[in-house]
Design an enzyme around this catalytic site. Sequence first.
Site, PDB file in Angstrom:
ATOM      1  NE  ARG A  71      10.435   6.093   8.217  1.00 35.39           N
ATOM      2  CZ  ARG A  71       9.451   5.860   7.337  1.00 35.39           C
ATOM      3  NH1 ARG A  71       9.527   4.801   6.532  1.00 35.39           N
ATOM      4  NH2 ARG A  71       8.432   6.669   7.257  1.00 35.39           N
ATOM      5  NE  ARG A 117       7.332   4.477   9.704  1.00 33.85           N
ATOM      6  CZ  ARG A 117       6.262   4.582   8.915  1.00 33.85           C
ATOM      7  NH1 ARG A 117       5.921   3.575   8.128  1.00 33.85           N
ATOM      8  NH2 ARG A 117       5.536   5.672   8.892  1.00 33.85           N
ATOM      9  CB  ALA A 174       1.507   0.239   6.325  1.00 38.28           C
ATOM     10  CG  HIS A 198       5.092  -2.044  10.351  1.00 41.71           C
ATOM     11  ND1 HIS A 198       6.453  -2.313  10.444  1.00 41.71           N
ATOM     12  CD2 HIS A 198       4.975  -1.051   9.417  1.00 41.71           C
ATOM     13  CE1 HIS A 198       7.114  -1.500   9.616  1.00 41.71           C
ATOM     14  NE2 HIS A 198       6.243  -0.733   8.977  1.00 41.71           N
ATOM     15  N   PRO A 232       0.784  -1.225   0.000  1.00 41.16           N
ATOM     16  CG  PRO A 232      -0.253  -1.182   2.086  1.00 41.16           C
ATOM     17  CD  PRO A 232       0.469  -2.082   1.142  1.00 41.16           C
ATOM     18  CG  ASN A 233      -0.267   4.367   1.247  1.00 37.47           C
ATOM     19  OD1 ASN A 233      -1.214   4.904   0.683  1.00 37.47           O
ATOM     20  ND2 ASN A 233      -0.358   3.857   2.461  1.00 37.47           N
ATOM     21  CE1 TYR A 283       9.156   4.811   2.672  1.00 34.22           C
ATOM     22  CE2 TYR A 283       7.656   6.692   2.804  1.00 34.22           C
ATOM     23  CZ  TYR A 283       8.121   5.495   3.305  1.00 34.22           C
ATOM     24  OH  TYR A 283       7.566   4.958   4.440  1.00 34.22           O
ATOM     25  CD  GLU A 300      10.596  -7.673   5.881  1.00 35.49           C
ATOM     26  OE1 GLU A 300      11.120  -8.662   6.441  1.00 35.49           O
ATOM     27  OE2 GLU A 300      10.053  -6.746   6.504  1.00 35.49           O
ATOM     28  NE  ARG A 316       4.038   6.524   1.848  1.00 41.50           N
ATOM     29  CZ  ARG A 316       4.295   5.273   2.186  1.00 41.50           C
ATOM     30  NH1 ARG A 316       4.640   4.385   1.256  1.00 41.50           N
ATOM     31  NH2 ARG A 316       4.207   4.897   3.426  1.00 41.50           N
ATOM     32  CG  HIS A 333      11.282  -2.524   4.437  1.00 41.53           C
ATOM     33  ND1 HIS A 333       9.917  -2.416   4.407  1.00 41.53           N
ATOM     34  CD2 HIS A 333      11.564  -3.687   5.079  1.00 41.53           C
ATOM     35  CE1 HIS A 333       9.383  -3.465   5.025  1.00 41.53           C
ATOM     36  NE2 HIS A 333      10.358  -4.251   5.436  1.00 41.53           N
ATOM     37  CB  ILE A 334      12.248   2.485  -0.108  1.00 45.35           C
ATOM     38  CG1 ILE A 334      11.665   1.722  -1.310  1.00 45.35           C
ATOM     39  CG2 ILE A 334      12.934   3.783  -0.548  1.00 45.35           C
ATOM     40  CD1 ILE A 334      10.460   2.376  -1.951  1.00 45.35           C
ATOM     41  CB  SER A 335      12.723   4.128   4.709  1.00 41.62           C
ATOM     42  OG  SER A 335      11.747   3.295   5.321  1.00 41.62           O
ATOM     43  CG  ASN A 355       8.384  -2.173   0.271  1.00 44.94           C
ATOM     44  OD1 ASN A 355       7.865  -2.255   1.382  1.00 44.94           O
ATOM     45  ND2 ASN A 355       9.041  -1.100  -0.131  1.00 44.94           N
TER      46      ASN A 355
HETATM   47  C1  DQA Z   1       8.382   0.850   3.748  1.00 43.50           C
HETATM   48  C2  DQA Z   1       8.488   1.103   5.265  1.00 43.50           C
HETATM   49  C3  DQA Z   1       7.124   0.936   5.926  1.00 43.50           C
HETATM   50  O1  DQA Z   1       7.237   1.180   7.323  1.00 43.50           O
HETATM   51  C4  DQA Z   1       6.129   1.910   5.342  1.00 43.50           C
HETATM   52  O2  DQA Z   1       4.854   1.702   5.902  1.00 43.50           O
HETATM   53  C5  DQA Z   1       6.082   1.879   3.861  1.00 43.50           C
HETATM   54  C6  DQA Z   1       7.325   1.735   3.112  1.00 43.50           C
HETATM   55  C7  DQA Z   1       9.715   1.139   3.019  1.00 43.50           C
HETATM   56  O3  DQA Z   1       9.834   0.708   1.877  1.00 43.50           O
HETATM   57  O4  DQA Z   1      10.596   1.804   3.560  1.00 43.50           O
HETATM   58  O5  DQA Z   1       5.022   2.072   3.247  1.00 43.50           O
HETATM   59  O6  DQA Z   1       8.058  -0.505   3.542  1.00 43.50           O
END
Ligand code: DQA
Length: 141
Positions: free
Chosen positions: A106, A110, A76, A79, A9-10, A22, A97, A17, A99-101, A73
């Site tokens: 954070r 997270r 959210a 979590h 999502p997102n 990101y 798995e 965003r 993650h970009i960040s 990825n």
């Molecule tokens: C994320 C980190 C998650 O905590 C966050 O909800 C995201 C992006 C990342 O790629 O850093 O939507 O997965």
Amino acid sequence: MKVLIINGPNLSRLGTREPEIYGSMTHPQLVEKCISWGNELGIEVEVRQSDAEAQIVSWLEEASATSMPVVINPAAFTHYSYPIAEACKKNPAGVIEVHISNPHAREEFRTKSVISPAAKGTIAGFGADSYKLALISLKGN
Ligand code: DQA
């Protein structure tokens, strides 16, 4: 080898965003990058994005049925989604798995991933390169 990349999502809003977290790359640009990294590595890459947990579970089921490795990825869902974690566990080819960040640097919520125990490994904090590193690791196997 074919690899399915699933973005949660997102992530469709990458580029606008929270660019300070990101980056400025949009989702279509990320898709292009992943396909081109795949080409360099001799991996056929397909990228899908959904905001819906049920859709992601069904894509994971589809990949498991053909033993296709997955790079996910979960955004959210990382979590708290036990359905996604359980679907990841079923894949005989393994799930990575990404993650970009770096979620560990954070907010407190997270720092917990329910997906990590179901993953072969986790790559986080390298921006779009997290996906590249995941593809490289699959190539090495
Ligand atoms: C994320 C980190 C998650 O905590 C966050 O909800 C995201 C992006 C990342 O790629 O850093 O939507 O997965």
